[in-house]
Design an enzyme around this catalytic site. Structure first.
Site, mmCIF file in Angstrom:
data_model
loop_
_atom_site.group_PDB
_atom_site.id
_atom_site.type_symbol
_atom_site.label_atom_id
_atom_site.label_comp_id
_atom_site.label_asym_id
_atom_site.label_seq_id
_atom_site.Cartn_x
_atom_site.Cartn_y
_atom_site.Cartn_z
ATOM 1 N N GLU A 108 0.840 -1.264 -0.039
ATOM 2 C CA GLU A 108 -0.044 -0.066 -0.171
ATOM 3 C C GLU A 108 0.888 1.119 0.003
ATOM 4 O OE1 GLU A 108 -3.601 0.671 -0.155
ATOM 5 O OE2 GLU A 108 -2.443 2.444 -0.256
ATOM 6 N N ASP A 158 -8.066 1.753 -7.801
ATOM 7 C CA ASP A 158 -8.734 3.160 -8.153
ATOM 8 C C ASP A 158 -8.962 3.279 -9.568
ATOM 9 O OD1 ASP A 158 -8.370 4.385 -5.482
ATOM 10 O OD2 ASP A 158 -6.059 4.470 -5.927
ATOM 11 N N ASP A 194 -15.630 -2.430 -8.738
ATOM 12 C CA ASP A 194 -17.067 -2.165 -8.713
ATOM 13 C C ASP A 194 -17.219 -1.203 -9.994
ATOM 14 O OD1 ASP A 194 -15.484 -0.335 -7.682
ATOM 15 O OD2 ASP A 194 -16.997 0.739 -6.235
ATOM 16 N N THR A 260 -15.307 -5.179 2.539
ATOM 17 C CA THR A 260 -14.720 -4.064 3.423
ATOM 18 C C THR A 260 -15.686 -3.013 3.254
ATOM 19 O OG1 THR A 260 -13.911 -3.124 1.067
ATOM 20 C CG2 THR A 260 -12.520 -4.923 2.380
HETATM 21 C C1 SAM Z 1 -10.039 2.487 -3.879
HETATM 22 S S1 SAM Z 1 -8.814 1.685 -2.606
HETATM 23 C C2 SAM Z 1 -9.251 0.052 -2.281
HETATM 24 C C3 SAM Z 1 -8.627 -0.351 -0.933
HETATM 25 C C4 SAM Z 1 -8.856 -1.911 -0.392
HETATM 26 N N1 SAM Z 1 -8.294 -2.910 -1.628
HETATM 27 C C5 SAM Z 1 -10.360 -2.234 -0.365
HETATM 28 O O1 SAM Z 1 -10.985 -3.011 -0.969
HETATM 29 O O2 SAM Z 1 -10.977 -1.680 0.625
HETATM 30 C C6 SAM Z 1 -7.432 1.651 -3.742
HETATM 31 C C7 SAM Z 1 -6.115 1.548 -2.849
HETATM 32 O O3 SAM Z 1 -4.975 1.053 -3.541
HETATM 33 C C8 SAM Z 1 -3.856 2.155 -3.226
HETATM 34 N N2 SAM Z 1 -2.900 2.217 -4.309
HETATM 35 C C9 SAM Z 1 -3.175 2.811 -5.328
HETATM 36 N N3 SAM Z 1 -2.277 2.573 -6.269
HETATM 37 C C10 SAM Z 1 -1.051 1.936 -5.847
HETATM 38 C C11 SAM Z 1 0.081 1.541 -6.036
HETATM 39 N N4 SAM Z 1 0.590 1.954 -7.278
HETATM 40 N N5 SAM Z 1 0.742 0.729 -5.123
HETATM 41 C C12 SAM Z 1 0.189 0.330 -3.795
HETATM 42 N N6 SAM Z 1 -1.164 0.831 -3.360
HETATM 43 C C13 SAM Z 1 -1.695 1.364 -4.243
HETATM 44 C C14 SAM Z 1 -4.550 3.375 -2.667
HETATM 45 O O4 SAM Z 1 -3.721 4.194 -1.729
HETATM 46 C C15 SAM Z 1 -5.754 2.807 -2.105
HETATM 47 O O5 SAM Z 1 -5.555 2.660 -0.773
#
Ligand code: SAM
Length: 281
Positions: A108, A158, A194, A260
């Protein structure tokens, strides 16, 4: 694969993230300050559970010369599950608690998310989870040894909706090669999103990939497809249409993935969930 794929994604507007990465990153920098219980969890548990990686420049970078030694980090040899973008750690910590015979690595970029994950690890008294603050393509490209991961998870990455931002999406052509590099033959890559157009992109990239086969190819097509429903019901702000998804390929919900808070918000907003599972050839 004959050539080592580029660790790629960057071109962020953030000066700390630009200048050395070859492609745009999939995240925007958010505050990394910790307070209260998160700070306390970091102070008490980071020495035990945070993988301290050498950086190139930004605090999410990984020195390409660094290679993760899972046996040393976990103090034992066990199959490794890696979750990319683990957010607040809900899924990875739950799974690690249910599955003590495997090691879990949460990747993360968002430090408060990792601190929250530490809190959960501490509350549950787990010993089989480690966390790393790092950009996933670099973790997959160089940090993890080749063929060292039994399962790779990417849940709700994302979506980067605007077309001009699609280059920031994690799952795009080339990223499959990074995932294929780290997975053992027969290893699984589980994904969920989603957003239907990102789901379609995931399906396209992975079904075209030489390194993977869709475990559920052709399943849940036509009226059973969540994509057909998105079109028919006019979800995600679309105009309703009778555009049926004849291709399918969607996995059943992965039962190891708990609901989650992030997924819950998607349900509340009326969005459908697309699961995909691919096997490393
Ligand atoms: C939309 S959230 C989903 C979090 C979790 N997987 C959930 O389902 O609750 C996407 C997460 O991916 C992380 N993220 C985005 N790009 C990333 C990268 N290149 N390396 C590691 N983490 C990343 C973001 O900081 C964020 O916490």
């Amino acid at each position: 694969m004959s050539t080592e794929p580029s660790p790629g994604p960057a071109a962020s507007s953030d000066p700390a993230e630009t200048g050395y990465r070859s492609q745009p990153v999939s995240f925007v920098r958010r505050g990394s300050r910790l307070q209260g219980r998160r700070q306390q969890a970091w102070d008490e548990l980071s020495d035990l559970f945070v993988i301290d990686v050498p950086r190139v420049r930004a605090d999410t970078s990984v020195d390409p010369g660094y290679v993760f030694d899972a046996e040393a980090a976990f103090g034992r040899k066990a199959p490794l599950v890696v979750e990319i973008g683990s957010g607040l750690g809900e899924a990875v910590v739950h799974a690690a608690g249910e599955d003590p015979d495997r090691n879990y690595l949460a990747v993360e970029v968002y430090r408060p998310g990792l601190a929250h994950t530490l809190q959960r690890i501490g509350q549950r008294g787990l010993t089989n989870v480690r966390v790393v603050q790092a950009n996933a393509p670099e973790v997959l490209g160089t940090m993890l040894p080749a063929a060292s991961v039994e399962e790779l998870w990417l849940f709700f990455p994302d979506p980067w909706h605007k077309t001009k931002h699609h280059k920031r999406r994690l799952v795009k052509p080339g990223f499959d090669e990074l995932a294929a590099r780290v997975l053992v033959p027969g290893g699984l890559w589980r994904l969920a999103t989603d957003w239907s157009d990102y789901a379609v992109q995931m399906r396209e990239v992975l079904e075209a990939s030489a390194g993977f086969v869709n475990l559920h190819a052709g399943e849940r097509a036509g009226a059973d497809s969540p994509l057909t429903r998105v079109h028919a019901e006019g979800l995600e702000g679309r105009e309703p249409s009778d555009d049926a998804d004849t291709r399918g390929g969607w996995a059943p919900r992965f039962e190891g993935r708990i609901l989650t808070s992030f997924e819950n918000k998607a349900h509340q907003a009326g969005r459908l969930i697309f699961d995909l599972t691919f096997r490393r050839l």
